[in-house]
Design a protein around this motif. Sequence first.
Motif, mmCIF file in Angstrom:
data_model
loop_
_atom_site.group_PDB
_atom_site.id
_atom_site.type_symbol
_atom_site.label_atom_id
_atom_site.label_comp_id
_atom_site.label_asym_id
_atom_site.label_seq_id
_atom_site.Cartn_x
_atom_site.Cartn_y
_atom_site.Cartn_z
ATOM 1 N N THR A 1 0.829 -1.207 0.000
ATOM 2 C CA THR A 1 0.000 0.000 0.000
ATOM 3 C C THR A 1 0.860 1.252 0.000
ATOM 4 O OG1 THR A 1 -1.766 -1.144 1.197
ATOM 5 C CG2 THR A 1 -1.779 1.258 1.248
ATOM 6 N N HIS A 2 1.871 1.275 0.845
ATOM 7 C CA HIS A 2 2.739 2.448 0.904
ATOM 8 C C HIS A 2 3.497 2.645 -0.402
ATOM 9 C CE1 HIS A 2 1.828 2.755 5.147
ATOM 10 N NE2 HIS A 2 2.596 3.823 5.230
ATOM 11 N N ARG A 3 3.991 1.565 -0.975
ATOM 12 C CA ARG A 3 4.731 1.696 -2.225
ATOM 13 C C ARG A 3 3.821 2.179 -3.349
ATOM 14 N NH1 ARG A 3 8.109 -3.208 -4.972
ATOM 15 N NH2 ARG A 3 5.986 -3.952 -5.344
ATOM 16 N N LEU A 4 2.554 1.753 -3.319
ATOM 17 C CA LEU A 4 1.597 2.200 -4.323
ATOM 18 C C LEU A 4 1.482 3.722 -4.321
ATOM 19 C CD1 LEU A 4 -0.673 0.986 -6.293
ATOM 20 C CD2 LEU A 4 -2.232 1.506 -4.427
ATOM 21 N N PRO B 1 6.513 12.430 -10.818
ATOM 22 C CA PRO B 1 6.015 13.777 -10.537
ATOM 23 C C PRO B 1 4.501 13.850 -10.639
ATOM 24 C CG PRO B 1 7.004 13.680 -12.715
ATOM 25 C CD PRO B 1 7.319 12.378 -12.052
ATOM 26 N N PHE B 2 3.910 14.700 -9.810
ATOM 27 C CA PHE B 2 2.477 14.927 -9.889
ATOM 28 C C PHE B 2 2.129 15.705 -11.148
ATOM 29 C CE2 PHE B 2 2.538 14.711 -5.083
ATOM 30 C CZ PHE B 2 1.801 13.534 -5.012
ATOM 31 N N ALA C 1 3.534 5.824 -2.860
ATOM 32 C CA ALA C 1 4.834 6.483 -2.957
ATOM 33 C C ALA C 1 5.365 6.509 -4.377
ATOM 34 C CB ALA C 1 5.840 5.778 -2.045
ATOM 35 N N GLU C 2 5.076 5.454 -5.151
ATOM 36 C CA GLU C 2 5.800 5.293 -6.410
ATOM 37 C C GLU C 2 4.940 5.018 -7.639
ATOM 38 O OE1 GLU C 2 8.762 2.315 -5.742
ATOM 39 O OE2 GLU C 2 9.700 3.396 -4.085
ATOM 40 N N SER C 3 3.674 4.656 -7.486
ATOM 41 C CA SER C 3 2.866 4.336 -8.657
ATOM 42 C C SER C 3 2.449 5.605 -9.391
ATOM 43 C CB SER C 3 1.614 3.554 -8.251
ATOM 44 O OG SER C 3 0.757 3.379 -9.357
ATOM 45 N N PRO C 4 2.582 5.633 -10.721
ATOM 46 C CA PRO C 4 2.222 6.845 -11.466
ATOM 47 C C PRO C 4 0.748 6.944 -11.816
ATOM 48 C CG PRO C 4 3.178 5.246 -12.950
ATOM 49 C CD PRO C 4 3.261 4.643 -11.571
ATOM 50 N N THR C 5 -0.016 5.845 -11.709
ATOM 51 C CA THR C 5 -1.343 5.874 -12.323
ATOM 52 C C THR C 5 -2.502 5.490 -11.433
ATOM 53 O OG1 THR C 5 -1.097 3.587 -13.092
ATOM 54 C CG2 THR C 5 -0.396 5.351 -14.589
ATOM 55 N N ASP C 6 -2.299 4.762 -10.374
ATOM 56 C CA ASP C 6 -3.461 4.172 -9.713
ATOM 57 C C ASP C 6 -3.396 4.358 -8.208
ATOM 58 O OD1 ASP C 6 -5.862 2.876 -9.644
ATOM 59 O OD2 ASP C 6 -5.011 0.879 -9.572
#
Length: 651
Positions: free
Chosen positions: A311-314, A507-508, A316-321
Amino acid sequence: RLSETLLLDMRMSQRASLFIISAVSASRRIVVSNKYSHLGPIGEGYPWAARGSVVDAYAPFEARLDPPETSKAIEWNLDVNAGLAPGEYVLRASTGETTVVYSTYVRRELRELDDEDRERYANATRVLYATSTERGREIYGSPKFLGLDALVTLHHEAAAQRDADHMHQGQGFLANHAKLTKLFEDSLRTVDKRVSVPYWDSTIEMAAVEQGDLDSAFDSDLWTAKWFGSIGRFYNGEEEFLKDPTSEEWAIQDGPFAFLAAMTPEDAAWGRSELLPRNAYGLLRAPWNNNPSPYVSRFPSWGSRLPDCETHRLFAESPTDSRGGESWVDGNADRAKWMYDVSNEPHGPLHNSPGGMWPVSSSEGSSDASDLLESSFGIKDVKQHTLWRFHVLEFPDHCPPWPLGSEIRSPPCGGPRCALEKWDGNLTAVGYEIVKAQGHLPSEASLSDWRSRPADLDAVADIYCRAPEMLISGEAKDSGGSIEPSFWPIHPAITRLYQYRILFGPPFKDPDTWPTEGACFGARSADVDPDRLAFSAVPGGVAEEGVSEEGVSASPFFAPAGLEPCGFASCCGGHFARSRLYAGDEEIGLTNEETLDLIDPRARRDDGIVYHHFRFPHCDEIGVPFLTSTSPEEAVTTTLKSRTNDYVAVA
């Protein structure tokens, strides 16, 4: 042999020129360290930290030359103001070596603190819990002192309103809790200026559960007298557990917060007792939470899960979801949507699991309604507090005092009921409100599909409204949750996740914009915009909290009369760029926009928020590596690069 190190204790003096004998030679660097150096360099990954060395404000640190040599005696010099208050200093060796020293407050994980700092935090927190705001300001001589009476009032009053949740379920969630934590932290420092609020990284427990080192997330030492206090009993759904939830075994069992009493409106700050929401037993709990216990309560289940490494990695690092609802805007990580979604999966279980949710008046009808919602609409549960805000559910206003030792299965004043009279008995409309009442915004495609099935909506309303179940929860899951000791380390972990995302993650999209529509999960969405659940910008203008079309200030919490929609943008108060926290009739603290500037990791500020590190080594061990994967030992010799190394100058 001459001394090779400088030990600097800032308690020595307000301003000092410090001298020590040390070894020198050409081509050296100055290395600073303190008692936490085993965790790696402080501020590793912050772009500004690469320009110098970071030390804890007001705390001793050690400086040395590397490599050391014994051929010559040198002098060290450091001009210190106010005992190494937060700021930027230059440390000089007489041989010409210099380094910039950044003194700052540093946040660390709860279990990383040594005994001294743990006791400092615990002692200062106890003072805030035991001292009213008025009295604390007299004792400590600072307007920054806020006692528990104020800290609970600030969160509860914003979160328990009927028009909308002004703390959660909107774009202001992240900033609201970051600024509330900052107020708490500033108050702690009026008692002890060396204290920072630690963060609670629940991925540590969940990794230990996965590895078999813990049987449950509640098996850690956080749930002992050392930290949050022990849990007396766990709910397992059996009949016997529906008896006497008011007993002491559901209270905090030991430690400094043992048998902490629930607050009443009379305990609130700023003379708000007559205006604050309360439950039917007159306690400072949400109107939908008719928990009668006189104690701060916990109804956890032993098998509850907390946010884990995935969950944290999602986030922290996922670009889309995201896991909190639909995909992020346009398939990109829009900052506004991220700030909304992070309140669900990485954050929510940290409150929901220890607080618990207890069905004390279940019925066959409520079970049938749940089955129908899942089979027909794919919905596992609906939120009673949202149905209350949608004016579908009504809860008792007053119940007689609850006798300790008695069952709560059949409360004498009744449980919630559907207010069908407000809808002229229109089951289709009520059913539509019920299926919308989730923890996140359903997609427009889902809403359109549901509206095309009036017969199914009629069936949901008919079955659900026969006997809505009565649910009670502990403080951690309640609008008055800031009284729960585990509350305060939760949100610093979310702020850390936000900083990680900025420094290391993708990046956001449009990172510096604030939404002008869809800012919150509106209370009467069907009256404002039936196709969307959020309030839209005012036609012809930008929705801004507290400003009417004529420019006249509006009430921050404007509750609708009956089924009337909220006026202007007041329903989304708390979720706009310039929203502040409300203390009585005044606004206090930073705006949301100012708060995001405060927690922006790219800029060094004397009052900024800094974390010792961004590593998750326990996640690496179970096969969920983060971009920051490195051991503390490696971090001492390896420079961790953030995604952007631009240094943002702050005046």
